[in-house]
Design an enzyme around this catalytic site. Structure first.
Site, PDB file in Angstrom:
ATOM      1  N   ALA B  72      70.289  -4.940  18.436  1.00  0.00           N
ATOM      2  CA  ALA B  72      70.397  -4.828  19.891  1.00  0.00           C
ATOM      3  C   ALA B  72      71.668  -5.450  20.444  1.00  0.00           C
ATOM      4  O   ALA B  72      72.232  -4.958  21.413  1.00  0.00           O
ATOM      5  CB  ALA B  72      69.177  -5.460  20.552  1.00  0.00           C
ATOM      6  N   THR B  73      72.115  -6.535  19.854  1.00  0.00           N
ATOM      7  CA  THR B  73      73.346  -7.152  20.363  1.00  0.00           C
ATOM      8  C   THR B  73      74.491  -6.159  20.259  1.00  0.00           C
ATOM      9  O   THR B  73      75.264  -5.965  21.208  1.00  0.00           O
ATOM     10  CB  THR B  73      73.662  -8.445  19.592  1.00  0.00           C
ATOM     11  N   ASN B 152      62.530 -10.713  27.779  1.00  0.00           N
ATOM     12  CA  ASN B 152      62.123 -11.337  26.515  1.00  0.00           C
ATOM     13  C   ASN B 152      61.360 -12.645  26.709  1.00  0.00           C
ATOM     14  O   ASN B 152      60.637 -13.073  25.819  1.00  0.00           O
ATOM     15  CB  ASN B 152      63.351 -11.582  25.640  1.00  0.00           C
ATOM     16  N   GLN B 180      62.446  -5.165  23.886  1.00  0.00           N
ATOM     17  CA  GLN B 180      61.101  -5.741  23.968  1.00  0.00           C
ATOM     18  C   GLN B 180      60.059  -4.683  24.313  1.00  0.00           C
ATOM     19  O   GLN B 180      58.863  -4.921  24.142  1.00  0.00           O
ATOM     20  CB  GLN B 180      61.060  -6.855  25.021  1.00  0.00           C
ATOM     21  N   ALA B 201      65.009  -2.867  15.472  1.00  0.00           N
ATOM     22  CA  ALA B 201      63.845  -2.647  14.616  1.00  0.00           C
ATOM     23  C   ALA B 201      62.952  -3.880  14.501  1.00  0.00           C
ATOM     24  O   ALA B 201      61.729  -3.768  14.463  1.00  0.00           O
ATOM     25  CB  ALA B 201      64.307  -2.214  13.213  1.00  0.00           C
ATOM     26  N   HIS B 202      63.584  -5.059  14.463  1.00  0.00           N
ATOM     27  CA  HIS B 202      62.783  -6.240  14.077  1.00  0.00           C
ATOM     28  C   HIS B 202      61.844  -6.743  15.166  1.00  0.00           C
ATOM     29  O   HIS B 202      61.019  -7.605  14.900  1.00  0.00           O
ATOM     30  CB  HIS B 202      63.710  -7.365  13.601  1.00  0.00           C
ATOM     31  N   THR B 241      79.480   2.556   7.055  1.00  0.00           N
ATOM     32  CA  THR B 241      78.457   3.176   6.221  1.00  0.00           C
ATOM     33  C   THR B 241      77.077   2.800   6.737  1.00  0.00           C
ATOM     34  O   THR B 241      76.831   1.637   7.061  1.00  0.00           O
ATOM     35  CB  THR B 241      78.629   2.706   4.766  1.00  0.00           C
ATOM     36  N   CYS B 327      65.318 -28.567  26.063  1.00  0.00           N
ATOM     37  CA  CYS B 327      65.444 -29.779  25.269  1.00  0.00           C
ATOM     38  C   CYS B 327      65.481 -29.377  23.790  1.00  0.00           C
ATOM     39  O   CYS B 327      66.048 -30.062  22.959  1.00  0.00           O
ATOM     40  CB  CYS B 327      64.243 -30.678  25.501  1.00  0.00           C
TER      41      CYS B 327
END
Lengths: 137, 403
Positions: B72-73, B152, B180, B201-202, B241, B327
């Site tokens: 996503a980044t 998120n 999300q 995907a993750h 690739t 924190c």
């Protein structure tokens, strides 16, 4: 973040949790920190008027585990000390005892501030001059 | 024993069915999907095209509109920078929101240094943007609106269809970071008029390191300036690739989500609501952050007032969740998302994000509820703030010694 065994011990079994009567002339109350900063410590001492020794100490802390441990340890150390001996407790002593990492040093600073604030409150109740106290610290 | 995993907005466990689908592509079927001259390449290409179809089918797209990325980044970077560069002659203004992921916010900040103008829309108390403010923010220089599908931290769903409709009417491209949301709620790029959509995907029981960007091909045909130079893969938009096993995993994750999403979301929202009900029955002074009406089914973000988040996490160290109190991170700042809702730093410091997932059970919900309740009660015994509130003191009137 990994906590030292001593921080975990104080977190799981905090010593001297509670509150004493703020209006009692033998009780000094120190409250430091702010909710927006994520920690507030309230530390109280009860001084024996005859011996000048701190007979009892109590705390309540809103903050991370290191803040809780720092104030819990402070109450342990305060008991049995004279007021002047208590003033000698330094934040670095707390850092060393609890093995606090650099990001948590502010917790120990807060605990030292709470000790000093409680003693100042006690001394003011005993008739001490606030301005003179501020200079002495 | 490993902690109970309630941090499914961070990442999800790979579904064993996804792993099974991927495995052959690590061994026998190792070909490069760009190899046109032999069967190794053809097999790999077939697998990649199947995955493209599975992804497209989940979001109502055409498989030709799917560009594979590393996650996503990268998808967010490609979408936003790619549009800003490609449409620079048309305009230089981008509209986004204050609660976006850092991959969007920092990309926008980067573009500001390059001469773009960016409007960061505030959100309302429920975490959603104000459509009127969005409408008023659009100028003749606006080339892109980038608003996330679901947040998120608080799981709040933005009014995506309304934004898409407005963007289309005003001739502005619409990108949504939907990592999300995809596979969790129904997403449709046609009915919602989305031009660019980021997927990973993750977050949906697939592998890490693979994602996709949906790039609309018709009405309008969206063009992007590539951010990587090389062999011109993915219609020239993303050279490199292809990660064939990862892509197969993403496709399989999408196919499973499509088949099971309706039932799964019902199950997860039921578990989430039970968790919330247990907290509210046992504890006073607990607050939900963000809209409950417009929310992902598996998200609960609660503030446990007068209990600092990190100390709470320490007490529930057999449960994996996240805190809005920073924190825990290097910045010592409370969550910018919660602050954007108008929460004070004090309340932001007391928040916990619970993210349920496919592999959680009812028994885990009960355990987590009981454990959190007991630790909150214990820490409130320790909390000078809770004591003061119970004594009737208004904390906002107290003179604190900030440090």
């Amino acid at each position: 973040m990994a906590y030292s065994d001593k921080v975990l011990d104080h977190y799981n079994h905090p010593r001297n949790v509670g509150s004493m009567d703020k209006s009692d002339s033998a009780v000094g109350t120190g409250m430091v920190g702010a909710p927006e900063c994520g920690d507030v410590m309230k530390l109280q001492i009860k001084v024996n008027p005859l011996t000048g020794i701190i007979d009892d100490a109590k705390f309540k802390t809103f903050g991370c585990g290191s803040a809780i441990a720092s104030s819990s340890l402070a109450t342990e150390w305060l008991k049995g000390k004279t007021v002047d001996e208590a003033l000698a407790i330094k934040n670095t002593d707390i850092v060393n005892e609890l093995a606090l990492p650099p990001v948590k040093i502010h917790c120990s600073v807060l605990a030292e501030d709470a000790i000093k604030a409680a003693i100042t409150d006690y001394k003011v109740k005993q008739g001490a001059d606030v301005a003179a106290l501020a200079q002495a610290h | 024993m490993k902690p109970i995993y309630f941090d499914n907005h961070s990442t999800t466990q790979l579904d064993p069915r996804v792993l099974q689908a991927m495995l052959p592509y690590f061994t026998d079927l190792f070909g490069n999907s760009a190899s046109r001259n032999h069967a190794y390449g053809w097999e790999a290409e077939e697998a990649v095209e199947k995955s493209r179809g599975q992804i497209a089918s989940l979001i109502g797209a055409n498989s030709k509109e799917i560009v594979f990325t590393s996650g996503a980044t990268e998808s967010n970077n490609l979408a936003i920078k790619g549009v800003a560069e490609m449409y620079a002659e048309k305009g230089n203004h981008i509209i986004t929101s204050a609660t976006e992921h850092k991959a969007v916010l920092d990309t926008c900040k980067h573009l500001e240094k390059k001469g773009c103008r960016v409007t960061y829309l505030p959100v309302m108390g429920d975490g959603r943007i104000d459509m009127e403010m969005l409408q008023n923010a659009i100028t003749d220089k606006t080339i892109l609106i980038s608003i996330m599908y679901a947040n998120n931290e608080i799981g709040v769903l933005q009014p995506i269809a309304e934004i898409g409709k407005l963007a289309k009417e005003r001739g502005v491209l619409f990108h949504s970071d939907a990592v999300q949301a995809v596979g969790k709620v129904a997403v449709n790029v046609i009915s919602e008029n989305i031009d660019l959509l980021s997927i990973t995907a993750h977050k949906m029981y697939g592998p890490k390191g693979v994602g996709a960007l949906y790039v609309r091909r018709k009405g309008p045909r969206v063009q992007l300036t590539a951010q990587l130079d090389g062999g011109g893969h993915e219609r020239g938009m993303r050279s490199g690739t292809l990660n064939v096993p990862g892509i197969v995993g993403l496709g399989e994750a999408c196919a499973i989500a499509k088949a099971e999403m309706a039932e799964e979301s019902k199950k997860l929202s039921g578990m989430r609501d039970r968790l919330r009900a247990k907290f509210e029955a046992a504890l006073d002074e607990v607050f939900i952050n963000g809209s409950m009406e417009h929310r992902l089914p598996h998200n609960l973000n609660m503030s446990f007032a007068y209990v600092e988040g990190e100390s709470l996490l320490m007490g529930i160290n057999d449960i994996a969740v996240s805190s809005g109190s920073a924190c825990t991170s290097a910045t010592l700042e409370p969550s910018y998302v919660l602050k954007a809702l108008g929460l004070g730093d004090d309340m932001a410091h007391t928040s916990i994000r619970f993210g349920l997932g496919r592999f959680n059970t009812d028994a885990e919900v009960d355990y987590v509820a009981d454990k959190v309740i007991s630790v909150v009660k214990k820490l409130r015994e320790l909390s000078p703030l809770y004591e003061m509130v119970k004594e009737g003191i208004d904390l906002s009137k107290v003179q604190w010694t900030a440090h």
